[in-house]
Write a protein that holds these residues in place. Sequence first.
Motif, short mmCIF file in Angstrom:
data_model
loop_
_atom_site.label_atom_id
_atom_site.label_comp_id
_atom_site.label_asym_id
_atom_site.label_seq_id
_atom_site.Cartn_x
_atom_site.Cartn_y
_atom_site.Cartn_z
N GLY A 70 40.96 31.50 34.61
CA GLY A 70 40.12 32.29 33.71
C GLY A 70 39.16 33.20 34.44
O GLY A 70 39.00 34.37 34.08
N ILE A 71 38.54 32.67 35.50
CA ILE A 71 37.58 33.47 36.26
C ILE A 71 38.28 34.62 36.98
O ILE A 71 37.82 35.77 36.98
CB ILE A 71 36.82 32.58 37.26
CG1 ILE A 71 35.93 31.59 36.50
CG2 ILE A 71 35.98 33.41 38.22
CD1 ILE A 71 35.33 30.51 37.37
N LEU A 72 39.43 34.31 37.62
CA LEU A 72 40.16 35.36 38.32
C LEU A 72 40.68 36.43 37.36
O LEU A 72 40.72 37.61 37.70
CB LEU A 72 41.34 34.75 39.10
CG LEU A 72 40.98 33.96 40.37
CD1 LEU A 72 42.21 33.29 40.94
CD2 LEU A 72 40.35 34.88 41.40
N SER A 73 41.07 36.01 36.14
CA SER A 73 41.59 36.97 35.17
C SER A 73 40.51 37.95 34.70
O SER A 73 40.82 39.02 34.18
CB SER A 73 42.17 36.23 33.97
OG SER A 73 43.32 35.52 34.34
N ALA A 74 39.25 37.56 34.85
CA ALA A 74 38.17 38.48 34.51
C ALA A 74 38.07 39.62 35.52
O ALA A 74 37.53 40.69 35.22
CB ALA A 74 36.84 37.73 34.46
N LEU A 75 38.60 39.39 36.72
CA LEU A 75 38.49 40.38 37.79
C LEU A 75 39.80 41.09 38.08
O LEU A 75 39.80 42.23 38.55
CB LEU A 75 38.01 39.68 39.08
CG LEU A 75 36.72 38.84 38.95
CD1 LEU A 75 36.50 38.05 40.23
CD2 LEU A 75 35.54 39.71 38.63
N ILE A 76 40.92 40.38 37.84
CA ILE A 76 42.24 40.89 38.21
C ILE A 76 43.13 40.85 36.98
O ILE A 76 42.93 40.04 36.07
CB ILE A 76 42.86 40.03 39.34
CG1 ILE A 76 41.89 39.91 40.53
CG2 ILE A 76 44.18 40.62 39.83
CD1 ILE A 76 42.36 38.95 41.60
N ASN A 77 44.14 41.71 36.98
CA ASN A 77 45.13 41.71 35.91
C ASN A 77 45.68 40.30 35.67
O ASN A 77 45.98 39.57 36.62
CB ASN A 77 46.26 42.66 36.29
CG ASN A 77 47.40 42.63 35.30
OD1 ASN A 77 48.33 41.86 35.47
ND2 ASN A 77 47.32 43.45 34.28
N THR A 78 45.82 39.93 34.40
CA THR A 78 46.23 38.57 34.03
C THR A 78 47.55 38.18 34.65
O THR A 78 47.71 37.08 35.18
CB THR A 78 46.33 38.46 32.50
OG1 THR A 78 45.06 38.78 31.93
CG2 THR A 78 46.73 37.07 32.09
#
Length: 778
Positions: free
Chosen positions: A102-110
């Motif tokens: 979830g945190i990474l998806s806030a920064l990078i494409n899902t």
Amino acid sequence: MLSLFILLFIVLCALVLFIGGWVPADVVGIMVLAALALTGLVSPEEAVAGFSSPAVITVLAMFVLSAGLTRTGVAYRIGQPLQLFARKGEAVLIVVLMAAAGILSALINTTTVAVILLPATMDLARRSGLPPARLLMPMALGCLLGGPFTGISTPPNILATDALRAAGLTTFKIFDFTPITGALVVAGIAFMVLLGKRLLPKGGTSGTRKNGIESAYEIGAHIFTIELPPASPLIGRNLAESRLGSALYLTVVGLHRAGELILSPRAQETLQAADIIIVHGQADQVSHFHGSRHLQVEPGGPETAEITRRLGAASVRIGKGSPLIARTLAESGLRRDHHVHVLALNSPTGECLGDFRRHRFEEGDGLVLQGEHQVLENLAEKGLVELGTPLADGSADAPGCELLSLCSVRVPEGSVLAGRNLVESRLGNAFGLTVVGLARDGKVDCLPAPEETIQAGDLLVVQGLARDIDVFEGLQDLEISEQSSRLAAELESQQIGMTEVLLSPRTTLAGKTLSDLLFRDHYGLSVLAVLRKGRACRTGLQDMPLQFGDALLVYGPRQSLEAVARDEDFLVLDQAAAKAPRLHKAPLATMIMVAVLLSAILGFVPIAIAALTGMAAMVVGGCLTMEEAYHSIEWKVIFLIAGMLPLGMAIENTGAAQMGAEALIGLVGDLGPRWVVAALFGVTVLGTQVIPTAALVVLMAPVALGAASALGISPQLLMMTVAMAASASFASPLSHPAHLLVMGPGGYKFMDYVKVGAPLTLVVMAVSVWLLPMLWPA
């Protein structure tokens, strides 16, 4: 109207086939494509347009980019922090994975987050002993839940903001989506921990190959740990000197030292205090030897003194015409027939040979022999050797050799050695010790024959290096500290692997032993077991002649596995396990992936073009070969997406989606904002399971804005509802590439997504209907 009925029939048939699982999902996708084209619901060009769709191209390229990150070790490093939680239990792993995704998806494409975390999650599943199916879907759901964190992180958010701008309304700021998304992530994780994990498929083991190896060799049942006692004589000695392999038939596969796991340690690795040794073998070999139950060390007595008095040593030379020439030590019969023991051997050039068991005697060889004085003189009289300078009585101090010591050991009642002969006792091969005397019923026999049978109560006087006698005593102090199948999951990493090796049809090694081949020294690999006629052999492997049909379970560095794979004498069954990571290409792979992400995020080029360019760069840059690139693509997923994309076009062409949405909004318009939000969310979330999210937001935006204007409701509230619902694509593998990425590795079926995704969708819908009117008052 007829077109609507035809469309409905095709959709229902597809759902039945998806749910039933009688036909592979990718085949169903192609059948849907064909049906839509043949009924005229889409044009021929629209029917095949899916194969050139940016979504399909992006997913295809992402598979290759993921493989590039995996082959260069980048994915392993990214996921390494997650390995700290490998033994924390399934619930903790689900929380950690979903939160990280979830945190990474806030920064990078899902989709990119799913690509990056896929190999790390597979490794985490292997290390934790859980089937991948228990972790891959939660990881994908975490990516989807965290995707809408910012205004630019997902297409629905971007399109919703553009729709407000086009209508001349106040647009969303970049972090307006964060509060509701954060609440949905927390609610989604709570659902998966409390209920969702019970709905996940049980799954198999972490792979078909590993399942086959595990069932054939029962690896988990033969992996255990040994903790070194504080004052163990083994401390300070290397693994070769510890004789764990030769004495107890154990293979050291790892060391736990100061919180660090050392896999496949070298034979020269020195044991330290508090080391926990991970070994593979038969546990009863340790328990039999533990606590002096089968051999008891005693202080030297009169028997030892008598043997010291009777034994002597002499330096001899093999002369011309000696019957010993061209014979090995075993063939010479020096111990069996003449009751003498060879302490040392020097070649005619004066070189001291350490391991002389395979040496064939030559004229001029110098030997140091031990035996009774008269026996040594008789050898010279028979012409076997030429007597040189006699040495001191007792334990010999041979030139170029270390000082030997004597030790007395008693064979107690119930010992497993009772009834075996001296050869079968393995005191020589296992410990490097020689039985130079046997005391029984008051009678002392010097250098007994190898065929002498040991009896309970016998006192054996053994001779060897002082360090070997210390090791002999130290091994009796060892005991098993842990035996668990979960230990086997920790034995592999990006650099260390395990696989099966067969003798090839062209091999010249049949009939030879691993000892003859010097297998460990030559290849740098340990043979854990040999599978012969369906039975796994784990003891005496070094001296077992190899046969056609034998399968060797080998373990060690992947670079060494690659070397075996290139050897014409062997066939490696799992080529993937025999591929060492290209760590020197890791910086290049990282740069390529970062360039792909930045170019897409900053809008330099479309994501599909950026991903294709990155894919080409991975191959050209040597991060992976073209063959590996083709192999990394899940072609079933590609055909499934390409086949189902025309369905969205058909729904768009027939106007089915807009008609249904307008009708439903009309039914609840008078019931208040929450009912409108619930209805709009419900329609949108149903559509997002089969219609691409971008197309769905475009379809639903006019409906939402029209309803807001007609009912006097905040347009931001309804557009936020559309954006959140369009991202809630949880209940179908067709709804998002992240689902499709994990479908193959997790072994999921269509209904697995429905079982977990449908209730999660209801949870997300409930939280959205409750919070959105509070965050965006009507």
